[in-house]
Design a protein around this motif. Sequence first.
Motif, PDB file in Angstrom:
ATOM      1  N   LEU A 271       0.859  -1.179   0.000  1.00 60.72           N
ATOM      2  CA  LEU A 271       0.000   0.000   0.000  1.00 60.72           C
ATOM      3  C   LEU A 271       0.895   1.229   0.000  1.00 60.72           C
ATOM      4  N   PHE A 272       0.761   2.088  -1.010  1.00 57.79           N
ATOM      5  CA  PHE A 272       1.614   3.266  -1.097  1.00 57.79           C
ATOM      6  C   PHE A 272       0.912   4.358  -1.900  1.00 57.79           C
ATOM      7  N   ILE A 273       1.517   5.545  -1.940  1.00 52.45           N
ATOM      8  CA  ILE A 273       0.967   6.689  -2.662  1.00 52.45           C
ATOM      9  C   ILE A 273       1.691   6.816  -3.994  1.00 52.45           C
ATOM     10  N   GLN A 274       0.912   6.921  -5.077  1.00 50.16           N
ATOM     11  CA  GLN A 274       1.501   6.954  -6.409  1.00 50.16           C
ATOM     12  C   GLN A 274       0.768   7.966  -7.292  1.00 50.16           C
ATOM     13  N   CYS A 275       1.528   8.843  -7.941  1.00 51.31           N
ATOM     14  CA  CYS A 275       0.929   9.825  -8.851  1.00 51.31           C
ATOM     15  C   CYS A 275       0.658   9.178 -10.210  1.00 51.31           C
ATOM     16  N   GLU A 276      -0.047   9.882 -11.077  1.00 53.31           N
ATOM     17  CA  GLU A 276      -0.418   9.337 -12.382  1.00 53.31           C
ATOM     18  C   GLU A 276       0.810   9.040 -13.244  1.00 53.31           C
ATOM     19  N   GLU A 277       1.802   9.955 -13.192  1.00 52.82           N
ATOM     20  CA  GLU A 277       2.995   9.764 -14.007  1.00 52.82           C
ATOM     21  C   GLU A 277       3.752   8.498 -13.590  1.00 52.82           C
ATOM     22  N   CYS A 278       3.888   8.296 -12.284  1.00 52.07           N
ATOM     23  CA  CYS A 278       4.606   7.110 -11.817  1.00 52.07           C
ATOM     24  C   CYS A 278       3.794   5.840 -12.049  1.00 52.07           C
ATOM     25  N   ALA A 279       2.465   5.955 -11.991  1.00 53.98           N
ATOM     26  CA  ALA A 279       1.616   4.792 -12.278  1.00 53.98           C
ATOM     27  C   ALA A 279       1.856   4.305 -13.705  1.00 53.98           C
ATOM     28  N   LYS A 280       2.021   5.263 -14.621  1.00 51.10           N
ATOM     29  CA  LYS A 280       2.304   4.895 -16.016  1.00 51.10           C
ATOM     30  C   LYS A 280       3.723   4.341 -16.142  1.00 51.10           C
ATOM     31  N   LYS A 281       4.670   5.002 -15.485  1.00 51.38           N
ATOM     32  CA  LYS A 281       6.075   4.603 -15.591  1.00 51.38           C
ATOM     33  C   LYS A 281       6.304   3.205 -15.047  1.00 51.38           C
ATOM     34  N   TYR A 282       5.638   2.874 -13.931  1.00 50.56           N
ATOM     35  CA  TYR A 282       5.875   1.593 -13.264  1.00 50.56           C
ATOM     36  C   TYR A 282       4.727   0.594 -13.454  1.00 50.56           C
ATOM     37  N   ASP A 283       3.784   0.920 -14.349  1.00 45.03           N
ATOM     38  CA  ASP A 283       2.637   0.030 -14.595  1.00 45.03           C
ATOM     39  C   ASP A 283       1.872  -0.292 -13.308  1.00 45.03           C
ATOM     40  N   GLY A 284       1.723   0.722 -12.444  1.00 42.59           N
ATOM     41  CA  GLY A 284       0.966   0.530 -11.204  1.00 42.59           C
ATOM     42  C   GLY A 284       1.716  -0.220 -10.132  1.00 42.59           C
ATOM     43  N   CYS A 285       3.009  -0.421 -10.318  1.00 40.29           N
ATOM     44  CA  CYS A 285       3.818  -1.149  -9.342  1.00 40.29           C
ATOM     45  C   CYS A 285       4.638  -0.187  -8.487  1.00 40.29           C
ATOM     46  N   CYS A 286       5.178  -0.701  -7.394  1.00 42.43           N
ATOM     47  CA  CYS A 286       5.921   0.134  -6.453  1.00 42.43           C
ATOM     48  C   CYS A 286       7.396   0.247  -6.805  1.00 42.43           C
ATOM     49  N   SER A 287       7.880  -0.574  -7.757  1.00 40.30           N
ATOM     50  CA  SER A 287       9.310  -0.584  -8.075  1.00 40.30           C
ATOM     51  C   SER A 287       9.517  -1.179  -9.464  1.00 40.30           C
TER      52      SER A 287
END
Length: 336
Positions: A271-287
Amino acid sequence: MEESDEKRMTLSFYNYAHIESPEIVRDQLYAEWTKFGILGRVYLAKEGINAQINVPKENFEAFKAHLNTISFLNGVRLNVAVEEEKKSFFKLKIKVRNKIVADGLEDDSFDVTNKGKHLGAEEFNRLTDDPNTIVVDMRNHYESEVGHFENAILPDVDTFRDALSIVKETLQPYKDRNIIMYCTGGIRCEKASAYYKHLGFSNVHQLEGGIIKYARDVQDKGLPNKFKGKNFVFDERLGERISEEVISYCHQCGSKCDTHTNCKNEACHLLFIQCEECAKKYDGCCSSECKTFVQLPEDEQRDLRKKFQQKRNVFKKGRVDHLKDHWLKKANIIQR
């Protein structure tokens, strides 16, 4: 259910009551509530009930009437969600537990009915203007990170059990001050206020109905809103907006953001906080590692997941370098 246009209301309620046979009550409630189309998560114990559910709007009044036929739920306060029409639950689970909230307390050692004074929104606003008042957030760190009341003490804890002991130690020098506790819907403060009164805190208060009721009351009555940000909720929504301020940051890039998500890698599920840009960059993953994992064929993912022990993971804000100064300032609020 995800594709359905059916209008549903999300609500929560709780009550500390003596339930002699929670297993029998569970079966009865499941049979009855299925008829109303109820979905959600409900905990039953010999000490009471804790429920977060949604109900079809057309069945809401009938469901309220049904609750009034149950002795320990007659007249129970229903906290209707601020963003009530968003999809929150997709199945009904009613579980029997030792306690309706895990607190680690020996209830036989104090009177759980000797609770703190309940405050409505108007009283809360007035008392928090008093410099002799200390406001304490009784929720977990990932809840307070995205939203909290002005000048509140925010314990950096993973569980309510941890919060109880840390708050007790933190407030020891201030036992005669006005203490106001708050949580999501009020259930955690019901037990905490009785516990702190037992420990000798003389002026213990709690926000009636928690953040959910406060948000509705300030809106309905045109009162100043002292809550900033989002209210974290334990359902598919993961949050409902209470004010327009965004007070937290993306855990990956540090940009302003208050959108919680779970890592798409089911072997991680952080469970973490993710912006739209990072969601795209990491495909909704944390790393990057988890992104690589979810790109594997599903059968390979399934085999690898068997080697991992699934557990509940939450991102720890205290470990984030770019947030340290922000949270240290918050921790010092008691020195004001």
